[in-house]
Motif scaffolding. Structure first.
Motif, mmCIF file in Angstrom:
data_model
loop_
_atom_site.group_PDB
_atom_site.id
_atom_site.type_symbol
_atom_site.label_atom_id
_atom_site.label_comp_id
_atom_site.label_asym_id
_atom_site.label_seq_id
_atom_site.Cartn_x
_atom_site.Cartn_y
_atom_site.Cartn_z
ATOM 1 N N ASP A 5 0.835 -1.210 0.000
ATOM 2 C CA ASP A 5 0.000 0.000 0.000
ATOM 3 C C ASP A 5 0.867 1.256 0.000
ATOM 4 O O ASP A 5 0.638 2.189 -0.778
ATOM 5 C CB ASP A 5 -0.918 0.030 1.227
ATOM 6 C CG ASP A 5 -2.004 -1.032 1.199
ATOM 7 O OD1 ASP A 5 -2.441 -1.428 0.100
ATOM 8 O OD2 ASP A 5 -2.421 -1.466 2.291
ATOM 9 N N THR A 6 1.847 1.287 0.871
ATOM 10 C CA THR A 6 2.731 2.449 0.963
ATOM 11 C C THR A 6 3.581 2.582 -0.293
ATOM 12 O O THR A 6 3.773 3.683 -0.810
ATOM 13 C CB THR A 6 3.609 2.354 2.224
ATOM 14 O OG1 THR A 6 2.759 2.304 3.363
ATOM 15 C CG2 THR A 6 4.558 3.534 2.342
ATOM 16 N N ALA A 7 4.080 1.452 -0.813
ATOM 17 C CA ALA A 7 4.866 1.480 -2.046
ATOM 18 C C ALA A 7 4.041 2.027 -3.205
ATOM 19 O O ALA A 7 4.539 2.827 -4.018
ATOM 20 C CB ALA A 7 5.386 0.080 -2.371
ATOM 21 N N GLN A 8 2.776 1.625 -3.296
ATOM 22 C CA GLN A 8 1.897 2.124 -4.359
ATOM 23 C C GLN A 8 1.690 3.629 -4.224
ATOM 24 O O GLN A 8 1.742 4.359 -5.207
ATOM 25 C CB GLN A 8 0.551 1.389 -4.327
ATOM 26 C CG GLN A 8 -0.432 1.846 -5.391
ATOM 27 C CD GLN A 8 0.028 1.512 -6.791
ATOM 28 O OE1 GLN A 8 0.656 0.497 -7.035
ATOM 29 N NE2 GLN A 8 -0.262 2.383 -7.728
ATOM 30 N N ALA A 9 1.474 4.096 -3.002
ATOM 31 C CA ALA A 9 1.305 5.535 -2.778
ATOM 32 C C ALA A 9 2.574 6.294 -3.148
ATOM 33 O O ALA A 9 2.515 7.375 -3.747
ATOM 34 C CB ALA A 9 0.918 5.799 -1.321
ATOM 35 N N MET A 10 3.726 5.732 -2.805
ATOM 36 C CA MET A 10 5.002 6.360 -3.164
ATOM 37 C C MET A 10 5.150 6.435 -4.672
ATOM 38 O O MET A 10 5.594 7.457 -5.212
ATOM 39 C CB MET A 10 6.169 5.567 -2.554
ATOM 40 C CG MET A 10 6.254 5.637 -1.047
ATOM 41 S SD MET A 10 7.385 4.420 -0.333
ATOM 42 C CE MET A 10 8.979 5.104 -0.811
ATOM 43 N N ALA A 11 4.794 5.368 -5.373
ATOM 44 C CA ALA A 11 4.904 5.330 -6.831
ATOM 45 C C ALA A 11 4.008 6.395 -7.467
ATOM 46 O O ALA A 11 4.424 7.103 -8.390
ATOM 47 C CB ALA A 11 4.552 3.936 -7.348
#
Length: 164
Positions: A90-96
Motif C-alpha cells: 500500500d505504501t509502495a503504491q502511494a510512493m509510486a
C-alpha cells in the motif's frame, strides 16, 4: 545461488513475484551474498502498522522493515540466513503515484533498502547515509534503473547529510 522465500500477504494489486525474486537474486549476487537465504514479505498498511508498532513503537505503517538474523546473541548460529524484509505494498503504491514512477521501481528500491539494512547499513549518521545512498544507486543501476528516477527518494538521505 541465494534462496529467496516470498510470502504474499497482499492481494489487492498483482505483483510479479518472479520478477521480484530475480531482482532479489541480482541484488544479493552484486553484494557478494549469493549463498545466503532471504525472506521477503509483501503486506498491507494494517499489518505493517502492527509490525511497526510492535518492533519500533511507531503506530503507523512504514514502507519497509528489516529483521536481521545475523545480529544479537545467536546471530552466528546460521550466518547464511540474512533475515526478513517486509515491504508494505500500500505504501509502495502511494510512493509510486506521488513520485510518478512504477510500482516495480519502488518495490526494487525498497527491496534494496531492506537488504542493505540486513547487511548492517544504516542512514542515521551523515557518513552512513552517503555510503548507503551510493550503494543504493549502484544496485538500482544493476537492476537496469536510472538513479535519476529516484531523486525524490534522496531527500531523506539529503536531510541527514545537511544536518551534519
Amino acid at each position: 545461488m541465494a534462496q529467496i522465500h516470498i510470502s504474499e500477504n497482499y492481494d489487492r494489486i498483482k505483483i510479479d513475484l518472479e520478477r521480484l525474486q530475480q531482482a532479489a537474486e541480482r541484488i544479493l549476487n552484486a553484494l557478494d551474498c549469493s549463498e545466503t537465504e532471504l525472506s521477503l514479505v509483501l503486506t498491507d498498511d494494517k499489518e505493517m502498522a502492527d509490525l511497526n508498532e510492535r518492533f519500533r513503537g511507531v503506530d503507523e505503517p512504514t514502507d519497509v522493515l528489516s529483521f536481521p538474523m545475523r545480529e544479537g546473541e545467536f546471530g552466528d548460529i546460521a550466518p547464511h540466513m540474512l533475515g526478513d524484509v517486509v515491504i508494505c505494498v500500500d505504501t509502495a503504491q502511494a510512493m509510486a503515484q506521488t513520485a510518478q514512477c512504477t510500482l516495480d521501481e519502488v518495490l526494487d528500491l525498497l527491496l534494496i533498502h531492506g537488504i542493505l539494512h540486513l547487511l548492517g547499513y544504516n542512514h542515521g549518521e551523515p557518513e552512513e547515509a552517503r555510503s548507503m545512498e551510493a550503494l543504493t544507486w549502484q544496485l538500482l543501476m544493476t537492476l537496469g534503473h536510472e538513479p535519476d528516477r529516484f531523486a525524490w527518494y534522496r531527500t531523506d538521505f539529503a536531510k541527514v547529510i545537511k544536518e551534519a
